[in-house]
Design an enzyme around this catalytic site. Structure first.
Site, PDB file in Angstrom:
ATOM      1  N   ASP A 109     -11.039   2.804   4.267  1.00  0.00           N
ATOM      2  CA  ASP A 109     -11.351   1.376   4.161  1.00  0.00           C
ATOM      3  C   ASP A 109     -12.869   1.147   4.101  1.00  0.00           C
ATOM      4  O   ASP A 109     -13.325   0.065   3.758  1.00  0.00           O
ATOM      5  CB  ASP A 109     -10.793   0.611   5.379  1.00  0.00           C
ATOM      6  CG  ASP A 109      -9.519  -0.158   5.044  1.00  0.00           C
ATOM      7  OD1 ASP A 109      -9.274  -0.411   3.845  1.00  0.00           O
ATOM      8  OD2 ASP A 109      -8.781  -0.512   5.974  1.00  0.00           O
ATOM      9  N   GLN A 135      -4.523  -1.571   9.820  1.00  0.00           N
ATOM     10  CA  GLN A 135      -4.370  -2.885   9.203  1.00  0.00           C
ATOM     11  C   GLN A 135      -4.889  -3.976  10.147  1.00  0.00           C
ATOM     12  O   GLN A 135      -4.518  -4.027  11.320  1.00  0.00           O
ATOM     13  CB  GLN A 135      -2.880  -3.121   8.863  1.00  0.00           C
ATOM     14  CG  GLN A 135      -2.602  -4.422   8.129  1.00  0.00           C
ATOM     15  CD  GLN A 135      -3.210  -4.466   6.718  1.00  0.00           C
ATOM     16  OE1 GLN A 135      -3.186  -3.498   5.980  1.00  0.00           O
ATOM     17  NE2 GLN A 135      -3.781  -5.616   6.362  1.00  0.00           N
ATOM     18  N   LYS A 191       0.840  -1.206   0.000  1.00  0.00           N
ATOM     19  CA  LYS A 191       0.000   0.000   0.000  1.00  0.00           C
ATOM     20  C   LYS A 191       0.875   1.255   0.000  1.00  0.00           C
ATOM     21  O   LYS A 191       0.599   2.212  -0.729  1.00  0.00           O
ATOM     22  CB  LYS A 191      -0.941  -0.018   1.218  1.00  0.00           C
ATOM     23  CG  LYS A 191      -2.033  -1.083   1.089  1.00  0.00           C
ATOM     24  CD  LYS A 191      -2.819  -1.320   2.376  1.00  0.00           C
ATOM     25  CE  LYS A 191      -3.761  -2.502   2.216  1.00  0.00           C
ATOM     26  NZ  LYS A 191      -4.430  -2.899   3.468  1.00  0.00           N
TER      27      LYS A 191
END
Ligand code: NAD
Length: 293
Positions: free
Chosen positions: A119, A96, A52
């Site tokens: 997200d 994460q 990412k």
């Protein structure tokens, strides 16, 4: 059979994002800045976060990686989230997953500022998505919709079967593909571990989205001719012939199923790269929204 090439499509999307960022730079505007919080040393998570961050660099975004030890307390993590929530330099950030067991994942996701929740996991964004309102769509479902749209896969009036009801893939996919709009208007059946006679259901499907995490679960005799297959699964399977000691497998027995498919995503190179591209897209959207406030 046509491969739904996520590698190529995600590169196209990243190219489009890079052009938008160049425009921002030329106009002297702030460029998007994505931050990622990583708690602990999980190997797969380190790989995902690394990809990412590299992807951010490629499109001209700024990025920040906040690495915290696995002894981090819930309170320390919540404080770090609050810092990012209020830091004007940061347009969007992710935490994460998975988190260490002693940290309450729900509490953490609820703490993220919904305007920076690229997200799309915060209930405010999930609820807005379900109500057709402007929101951040979780990156993996967003990427699947883009693949279907860009390959002009007809979804209107089709029977779609989603296997797996996770909050990050299966459940949102079932909502999005039943909604009005691009890659939508499908008649969706959401199946899971308690579904009876799954094969009877999948054999009726025009489109199958498979997200359960069991390597090569969907076999050739479970699908009809002409089916469209989206394989979300990523599993590491021991493989002594590979230098790293494992191979990456999807949830679909590709050799059998591809012979009967009209379109199919490969693993790797299908849904995986799309997920990262759509995280970048969400960060660009976050920056544009903040600029227009
Ligand atoms: P999960 O692991 O949270 O849940 C699995 C789901 O599968 C559950 O809803 C369960 O009910 C269902 N299931 C289990 N056994 C079943 C069975 N026999 N029949 C029908 N349903 C069954 O799901 P997840 O987080 O969506 O992950 C699924 C897979 O997708 C994993 O391999 C994961 O690594 C992968 N994944 C890939 C990406 C990507 O970017 N490509 C993103 C997210 C997840």
């Amino acid at each position: 059979m046509i491969l739904l090439d996520g590698k190529k499509t995600s590169n196209d999307i990243k190219e489009e994002i890079a052009i938008a960022v160049d425009g921002m730079k030329e106009r002297g505007e702030k460029v998007p800045h994505l931050a990622a919080i990583l708690v602990g040393e999980d190997g797969a998570s380190l790989t995902y976060v690394g990809s990412k961050v590299r992807a951010c660099e490629r499109v001209g975004f700024e990025s920040t990686l906040v690495q915290m030890p696995d002894t981090t307390s819930e309170e320390e993590l919540l404080n770090t989230i609050n810092d990012l929530n209020t830091n004007d330099a940061i347009d969007g950030f992710i935490v994460q997953l998975p988190l260490p067991k002693h940290i309450d994942e729900q509490k953490v996701l609820m703490a993220v500022n919904p305007n920076k929740d690229v997200d799309g996991f915060h209930p405010e964004n999930f609820g807005k998505m379900a109500l057709d309102m402007d929101s951040f769509i979780p990156a993996t479902p967003f990427g699947i919709l883009q693949l279907l749209e860009r390959y002009e896969v007809e979804t209107k009036g089709k029977n779609t079967v989603v296997i797996g009801r996770s909050h990050i893939v299966g459940r949102p996919m079932s909502i999005l593909m039943s909604q009005k709009g691009p890659a939508g208007n499908s008649t969706v059946t959401l199946t899971h571990s308690h579904t009876k006679n799954l094969s009877e259901i999948t054999k009726q499907a025009d489109i199958i989205v498979v997200a359960l995490g069991i390597p090569e679960f969907l076999k050739g005799d479970m699908v009809k001719d002409g089916v469209v297959i989206v394989d979300v699964g990523i599993s590491r399977v021991p493989d002594a012939s590979k230098k790293r000691g494992y191979a990456i497998k999807g949830d679909v027995a590709f050799d059998e199923v591809s012979k009967k498919s009209s379109f199919i995503t490969p693993v790797p190179g299908g849904v995986g790269p799309m997920t990262i591209a759509m995280l970048l897209k969400n960060t660009l959207i976050a920056r544009e929204r903040l600029a227009n406030l």
